[in-house]
Write a protein that holds these residues in place. Structure first.
Motif, PDB file in Angstrom:
ATOM      1  N   TRP A  12      -0.950   2.781 -29.196  1.00  0.00           N
ATOM      2  CA  TRP A  12      -0.099   3.952 -29.003  1.00  0.00           C
ATOM      3  C   TRP A  12       1.017   4.052 -30.041  1.00  0.00           C
ATOM      4  O   TRP A  12       1.362   5.156 -30.472  1.00  0.00           O
ATOM      5  N   ARG A  13       1.588   2.937 -30.465  1.00  0.00           N
ATOM      6  CA  ARG A  13       2.663   2.991 -31.453  1.00  0.00           C
ATOM      7  C   ARG A  13       2.175   3.615 -32.760  1.00  0.00           C
ATOM      8  O   ARG A  13       2.839   4.475 -33.346  1.00  0.00           O
ATOM      9  N   ALA A  14       1.026   3.174 -33.221  1.00  0.00           N
ATOM     10  CA  ALA A  14       0.473   3.732 -34.448  1.00  0.00           C
ATOM     11  C   ALA A  14       0.160   5.217 -34.282  1.00  0.00           C
ATOM     12  O   ALA A  14       0.355   6.014 -35.204  1.00  0.00           O
ATOM     13  N   ARG A  15      -0.327   5.575 -33.099  1.00  0.00           N
ATOM     14  CA  ARG A  15      -0.690   6.978 -32.852  1.00  0.00           C
ATOM     15  C   ARG A  15       0.541   7.889 -32.880  1.00  0.00           C
ATOM     16  O   ARG A  15       0.523   8.966 -33.490  1.00  0.00           O
ATOM     17  N   VAL A  16       1.613   7.482 -32.188  1.00  0.00           N
ATOM     18  CA  VAL A  16       2.790   8.363 -32.148  1.00  0.00           C
ATOM     19  C   VAL A  16       3.513   8.364 -33.484  1.00  0.00           C
ATOM     20  O   VAL A  16       4.071   9.397 -33.895  1.00  0.00           O
ATOM     21  N   GLU A  17       3.496   7.248 -34.199  1.00  0.00           N
ATOM     22  CA  GLU A  17       4.128   7.221 -35.518  1.00  0.00           C
ATOM     23  C   GLU A  17       3.364   8.088 -36.509  1.00  0.00           C
ATOM     24  O   GLU A  17       3.959   8.686 -37.416  1.00  0.00           O
ATOM     25  N   ALA A  18       2.053   8.177 -36.346  1.00  0.00           N
ATOM     26  CA  ALA A  18       1.254   9.056 -37.202  1.00  0.00           C
ATOM     27  C   ALA A  18       1.623  10.525 -37.006  1.00  0.00           C
ATOM     28  O   ALA A  18       1.436  11.354 -37.903  1.00  0.00           O
ATOM     29  N   LEU A  19       2.148  10.845 -35.831  1.00  0.00           N
ATOM     30  CA  LEU A  19       2.601  12.208 -35.556  1.00  0.00           C
ATOM     31  C   LEU A  19       3.984  12.483 -36.146  1.00  0.00           C
ATOM     32  O   LEU A  19       4.424  13.639 -36.177  1.00  0.00           O
TER      33      LEU A  19
END
Length: 365
Positions: A12-19
């Protein structure tokens, strides 16, 4: 309405940071990945209707203030009053706002305040929690038309081919992300945009300009109007042709003296709480709020009203927030234009929601 635990996405951290959501962890966890608030369809329908009605009531209140000239009652001086009157009578339109609502799913939702000038937690509500829903399938849907509504609103506000400047305190990460997100919605609506810090706004040849000396015709500012009026460039506000978003009349709605004003106009309304500048007018537990406070700053809850009033403070009957084992949940009801279009949940171990209170995604169905 209930607070549930859900499985966290492993990445999830990588996913939200990608946003572009880089502030998911502030003073501890800010984004809640392993929980959500669940609503029923009829609850979402009710909140949407309440938001639309309250917003219309607020606009009527602004019209009354301008018509009656009751600015001193709101703690606003002649300079602020002149800007409000000019922007309201010119029909300057607003972009967005967020109502903070106390509700547990039982009884009537209650308006706590209207963050109508510089509301944040927008990117989280519009983009981050929507991607969470698409990834997790935690619910069938989400009350979240924010992104589409913002794009459409820009098209209603701006003439074809316009350039819009966007300004804020860019060194503050949350303000930078919020300002940049709104800039992106404007660009997606088809307009040219320019980003600058509030400190970069200049004055030259009778007009506001940016660092390249380009004239600022329209500017969105994530910066409170009461701070704007203390800036050196404020001496030019009354004569400048620049159009500000949010418009100056939003000073009435973002001012917590709006709450007793609404109560006087609509005493007994099911979605309002008794409010006054005198705590002796409130029975039972009372919440004291500074007129111009933000993010829970200076808010105090008392078991009963005090015997004296403090200048610049409003007093509102206490409405308990939704409470679970995880803390107190506050509903943020988003308005774009004149319509309620989305919802964001904030949560804290304290009954006073502050800047670092957690953001929890929601769903329904």
């Amino acid at each position: 309405m209930r607070r549930d635990q859900v499985p966290a996405r492993s990445d999830w951290r990588a996913r939200v940071e990608a946003l572009g959501f880089d502030f998911h962890t502030l003073e501890g966890a800010y984004w809640v990945e392993d929980g959500c608030y669940r609503f029923e369809q009829h609850e979402i329908d009710l909140l949407e209707a309440v938001g639309d009605e309250l917003h219309a009531m607020c606009l009527d209140a602004v019209a009354d203030v301008v018509r009656g000239g009751d600015f001193e009652w709101l703690g606003l001086d002649g300079v602020a009053a002149g800007l409000i009157e000019r922007s309201w009578r010119a029909g300057e339109c607003a972009l967005y706002g967020r109502m903070d609502i106390a509700w547990s799913g039982v009884g009537s939702p209650k308006l706590l305040e209207y963050n109508a000038d510089t509301p944040t937690a927008l990117f989280e509500a519009s983009v981050v929690q929507w991607h969470w829903l698409e990834d997790t399938f935690a619910g069938r849907d989400q009350f979240n038309l924010l992104h589409e509504a913002l794009i459409q609103r820009w098209r209603e506000l701006m003439p074809e081919g316009a350039t819009v400047h966007f300004a804020g305190c860019l060194q503050v990460v949350e303000d930078h992300v919020t300002t940049d997100y709104l800039r992106e919605t404007c660009a997606q609506a088809g307009f040219r945009t320019k980003l600058l810090d509030m400190s970069d706004i200049g004055w030259k040849d009778g007009r506001y300009v940016d660092l390249q000396d380009d004239a600022i015709a329209t500017i969105f500012k994530l910066y409170p109007w009461e701070w704007m009026l203390d800036e050196p460039f404020a001496i030019h506000l009354a004569k400048a042709e620049s159009r500000w978003i949010e418009p100056a009349w939003k000073q009435v709605l973002s001012n917590k003296s709006l709450l007793p004003l609404l109560w006087e106009r609509h005493r007994g309304h099911p979605n309002l709480l008794p409010a006054s500048h005198d705590p002796r007018d409130i029975e039972g537990a009372v919440v004291a709020k500074p007129r111009f406070g933000r993010e829970g700053e200076g808010v105090c809850i008392h078991d009963r009203g005090t015997d004296f009033a403090n200048a610049g403070v409003i007093y509102q009957a206490h409405a308990p927030l939704y409470r679970s084992d995880f803390g107190y949940g506050l509903i943020g009801l988003w308005v774009v234009g004149d319509d309620a279009v989305g919802l964001g949940m904030r949560e804290d171990v304290s009954p006073v929601t502050g800047n670092a209170s957690r953001f929890v995604p929601h769903c329904f169905g």
